[in-house]
Design a protein around this motif. Structure first.
Motif, PDB file in Angstrom:
ATOM      1  N   TYR A  28       0.816  -1.221   0.000  1.00  0.00           N
ATOM      2  CA  TYR A  28       0.000   0.000   0.000  1.00  0.00           C
ATOM      3  C   TYR A  28       0.848   1.270   0.000  1.00  0.00           C
ATOM      4  CZ  TYR A  28      -3.328  -3.578   1.276  1.00  0.00           C
ATOM      5  OH  TYR A  28      -4.071  -4.731   1.283  1.00  0.00           O
ATOM      6  N   VAL A  29       1.901   1.247  -0.804  1.00  0.00           N
ATOM      7  CA  VAL A  29       2.769   2.413  -0.938  1.00  0.00           C
ATOM      8  C   VAL A  29       2.537   3.020  -2.314  1.00  0.00           C
ATOM      9  CG1 VAL A  29       5.150   3.244  -0.973  1.00  0.00           C
ATOM     10  CG2 VAL A  29       4.502   1.387   0.582  1.00  0.00           C
ATOM     11  N   SER A  30       2.144   4.266  -2.331  1.00  0.00           N
ATOM     12  CA  SER A  30       1.943   4.968  -3.590  1.00  0.00           C
ATOM     13  C   SER A  30       3.312   5.282  -4.203  1.00  0.00           C
ATOM     14  CB  SER A  30       1.172   6.255  -3.331  1.00  0.00           C
ATOM     15  OG  SER A  30       1.054   6.987  -4.518  1.00  0.00           O
ATOM     16  N   CYS A  31       3.445   5.017  -5.502  1.00  0.00           N
ATOM     17  CA  CYS A  31       4.737   5.276  -6.137  1.00  0.00           C
ATOM     18  C   CYS A  31       4.553   5.658  -7.595  1.00  0.00           C
ATOM     19  CB  CYS A  31       5.654   4.069  -6.010  1.00  0.00           C
ATOM     20  SG  CYS A  31       5.145   2.644  -6.976  1.00  0.00           S
ATOM     21  N   ASP A  32       5.581   6.323  -8.095  1.00  0.00           N
ATOM     22  CA  ASP A  32       5.692   6.679  -9.503  1.00  0.00           C
ATOM     23  C   ASP A  32       7.010   6.073  -9.971  1.00  0.00           C
ATOM     24  OD1 ASP A  32       5.475   7.890 -12.015  1.00  0.00           O
ATOM     25  OD2 ASP A  32       6.473   9.706 -11.309  1.00  0.00           O
ATOM     26  N   ILE A  33       6.944   5.091 -10.888  1.00  0.00           N
ATOM     27  CA  ILE A  33       8.139   4.383 -11.337  1.00  0.00           C
ATOM     28  C   ILE A  33       8.521   4.863 -12.731  1.00  0.00           C
ATOM     29  CG2 ILE A  33       9.159   2.142 -11.852  1.00  0.00           C
ATOM     30  CD1 ILE A  33       7.131   0.908  -9.911  1.00  0.00           C
ATOM     31  N   THR A  34       9.771   5.285 -12.869  1.00  0.00           N
ATOM     32  CA  THR A  34      10.336   5.664 -14.159  1.00  0.00           C
ATOM     33  C   THR A  34      11.325   4.588 -14.565  1.00  0.00           C
ATOM     34  OG1 THR A  34      10.135   8.017 -13.662  1.00  0.00           O
ATOM     35  CG2 THR A  34      11.701   7.397 -15.393  1.00  0.00           C
ATOM     36  N   SER A  35      11.165   4.037 -15.772  1.00  0.00           N
ATOM     37  CA  SER A  35      12.059   3.005 -16.292  1.00  0.00           C
ATOM     38  C   SER A  35      12.736   3.514 -17.555  1.00  0.00           C
ATOM     39  CB  SER A  35      11.283   1.726 -16.626  1.00  0.00           C
ATOM     40  OG  SER A  35      10.672   1.205 -15.480  1.00  0.00           O
ATOM     41  N   THR A  36      14.037   3.240 -17.666  1.00  0.00           N
ATOM     42  CA  THR A  36      14.766   3.644 -18.866  1.00  0.00           C
ATOM     43  C   THR A  36      15.908   2.673 -19.139  1.00  0.00           C
ATOM     44  OG1 THR A  36      15.952   5.450 -19.977  1.00  0.00           O
ATOM     45  CG2 THR A  36      16.315   5.205 -17.610  1.00  0.00           C
ATOM     46  N   THR A  37      16.259   2.557 -20.418  1.00  0.00           N
ATOM     47  CA  THR A  37      17.424   1.768 -20.814  1.00  0.00           C
ATOM     48  C   THR A  37      18.617   2.670 -21.091  1.00  0.00           C
ATOM     49  OG1 THR A  37      16.737   1.825 -23.137  1.00  0.00           O
ATOM     50  CG2 THR A  37      16.031  -0.090 -21.828  1.00  0.00           C
ATOM     51  N   ASN A  38      18.414   3.970 -20.975  1.00  0.00           N
ATOM     52  CA  ASN A  38      19.452   4.933 -21.333  1.00  0.00           C
ATOM     53  C   ASN A  38      19.818   5.820 -20.139  1.00  0.00           C
ATOM     54  OD1 ASN A  38      21.103   6.831 -22.457  1.00  0.00           O
ATOM     55  ND2 ASN A  38      19.694   7.453 -24.067  1.00  0.00           N
ATOM     56  N   PRO A  39      20.962   5.599 -19.500  1.00  0.00           N
ATOM     57  CA  PRO A  39      21.331   6.415 -18.337  1.00  0.00           C
ATOM     58  C   PRO A  39      21.568   7.889 -18.675  1.00  0.00           C
ATOM     59  CG  PRO A  39      23.125   4.965 -18.947  1.00  0.00           C
ATOM     60  CD  PRO A  39      21.947   4.581 -19.791  1.00  0.00           C
ATOM     61  N   VAL A  40      21.859   8.193 -19.917  1.00  0.00           N
ATOM     62  CA  VAL A  40      22.071   9.588 -20.314  1.00  0.00           C
ATOM     63  C   VAL A  40      20.784  10.387 -20.149  1.00  0.00           C
ATOM     64  CG1 VAL A  40      22.751  11.104 -22.211  1.00  0.00           C
ATOM     65  CG2 VAL A  40      23.947   8.939 -21.856  1.00  0.00           C
ATOM     66  N   GLU A  41      19.630   9.743 -20.348  1.00  0.00           N
ATOM     67  CA  GLU A  41      18.343  10.416 -20.138  1.00  0.00           C
ATOM     68  C   GLU A  41      18.204  10.888 -18.688  1.00  0.00           C
ATOM     69  OE1 GLU A  41      15.084   7.905 -21.183  1.00  0.00           O
ATOM     70  OE2 GLU A  41      15.761   7.650 -23.244  1.00  0.00           O
ATOM     71  N   ILE A  42      18.712  10.099 -17.771  1.00  0.00           N
ATOM     72  CA  ILE A  42      18.625  10.436 -16.355  1.00  0.00           C
ATOM     73  C   ILE A  42      19.495  11.645 -16.039  1.00  0.00           C
ATOM     74  CG2 ILE A  42      19.011   9.602 -14.011  1.00  0.00           C
ATOM     75  CD1 ILE A  42      18.789   6.726 -15.287  1.00  0.00           C
ATOM     76  N   ILE A  43      20.706  11.630 -16.569  1.00  0.00           N
ATOM     77  CA  ILE A  43      21.650  12.710 -16.305  1.00  0.00           C
ATOM     78  C   ILE A  43      21.145  14.033 -16.866  1.00  0.00           C
ATOM     79  CG2 ILE A  43      24.015  13.519 -16.717  1.00  0.00           C
ATOM     80  CD1 ILE A  43      23.635  11.087 -14.815  1.00  0.00           C
ATOM     81  N   SER A  44      20.551  13.992 -18.032  1.00  0.00           N
ATOM     82  CA  SER A  44      20.094  15.225 -18.672  1.00  0.00           C
ATOM     83  C   SER A  44      18.781  15.736 -18.075  1.00  0.00           C
ATOM     84  CB  SER A  44      19.933  15.014 -20.177  1.00  0.00           C
ATOM     85  OG  SER A  44      18.979  14.015 -20.435  1.00  0.00           O
ATOM     86  N   SER A  45      18.159  14.950 -17.216  1.00  0.00           N
ATOM     87  CA  SER A  45      16.895  15.329 -16.595  1.00  0.00           C
ATOM     88  C   SER A  45      17.136  16.019 -15.258  1.00  0.00           C
ATOM     89  CB  SER A  45      16.056  14.067 -16.373  1.00  0.00           C
ATOM     90  OG  SER A  45      14.951  14.339 -15.558  1.00  0.00           O
ATOM     91  N   GLN A  46      16.208  16.848 -14.867  1.00  0.00           N
ATOM     92  CA  GLN A  46      16.258  17.509 -13.563  1.00  0.00           C
ATOM     93  C   GLN A  46      15.417  16.768 -12.524  1.00  0.00           C
ATOM     94  OE1 GLN A  46      18.190  20.152 -12.763  1.00  0.00           O
ATOM     95  NE2 GLN A  46      19.050  19.925 -14.805  1.00  0.00           N
ATOM     96  N   ASP A  47      14.883  15.605 -12.898  1.00  0.00           N
ATOM     97  CA  ASP A  47      14.030  14.830 -12.002  1.00  0.00           C
ATOM     98  C   ASP A  47      14.831  14.292 -10.821  1.00  0.00           C
ATOM     99  OD1 ASP A  47      11.886  15.233 -13.688  1.00  0.00           O
ATOM    100  OD2 ASP A  47      12.172  13.342 -14.750  1.00  0.00           O
ATOM    101  N   THR A  48      14.171  14.139  -9.699  1.00  0.00           N
ATOM    102  CA  THR A  48      14.781  13.547  -8.514  1.00  0.00           C
ATOM    103  C   THR A  48      14.005  12.298  -8.127  1.00  0.00           C
ATOM    104  OG1 THR A  48      13.449  14.910  -7.025  1.00  0.00           O
ATOM    105  CG2 THR A  48      15.611  15.771  -7.658  1.00  0.00           C
ATOM    106  N   TYR A  49      14.688  11.379  -7.456  1.00  0.00           N
ATOM    107  CA  TYR A  49      14.088  10.101  -7.091  1.00  0.00           C
ATOM    108  C   TYR A  49      14.411   9.772  -5.641  1.00  0.00           C
ATOM    109  CZ  TYR A  49      13.651   9.816 -12.105  1.00  0.00           C
ATOM    110  OH  TYR A  49      13.327  10.089 -13.403  1.00  0.00           O
ATOM    111  N   ASP A  50      13.521   9.016  -5.027  1.00  0.00           N
ATOM    112  CA  ASP A  50      13.729   8.556  -3.664  1.00  0.00           C
ATOM    113  C   ASP A  50      14.517   7.255  -3.619  1.00  0.00           C
ATOM    114  OD1 ASP A  50      12.042  10.614  -2.390  1.00  0.00           O
ATOM    115  OD2 ASP A  50      10.430   9.610  -3.496  1.00  0.00           O
TER     116      ASP A  50
END
Length: 68
Positions: A28-50
């Protein structure tokens, strides 16, 4: 909770996504899951994750180099 999954193998990434989603639903934990095969997408994003699940061994890059 915001969760990041990164793996270069799409089949593994999809399975991990399903397992994490099932676990969070069962607890019963609410979550938003982001999945990617490209780590460069993560670096270029300003998104933060727990929480992040990062592949350690990938062809051109690994999950630690960009994040340490």
């Amino acid at each position: 909770m915001r969760i990041l999954l990164c793996d270069d193998e799409l089949n593994f990434l999809n399975a991990l996504h399903a397992h994490v989603q099932e676990y969070m639903n069962n607890h019963y934990v609410s979550c938003d899951i982001t999945s990617t095969t490209n780590p460069v997408e993560i670096i270029s994003s300003q998104d933060t994750y727990d929480l992040a699940f990062l592949d350690i061994q990938m062809d051109d890059i690994d999950g630690l180099s960009y994040f340490l």
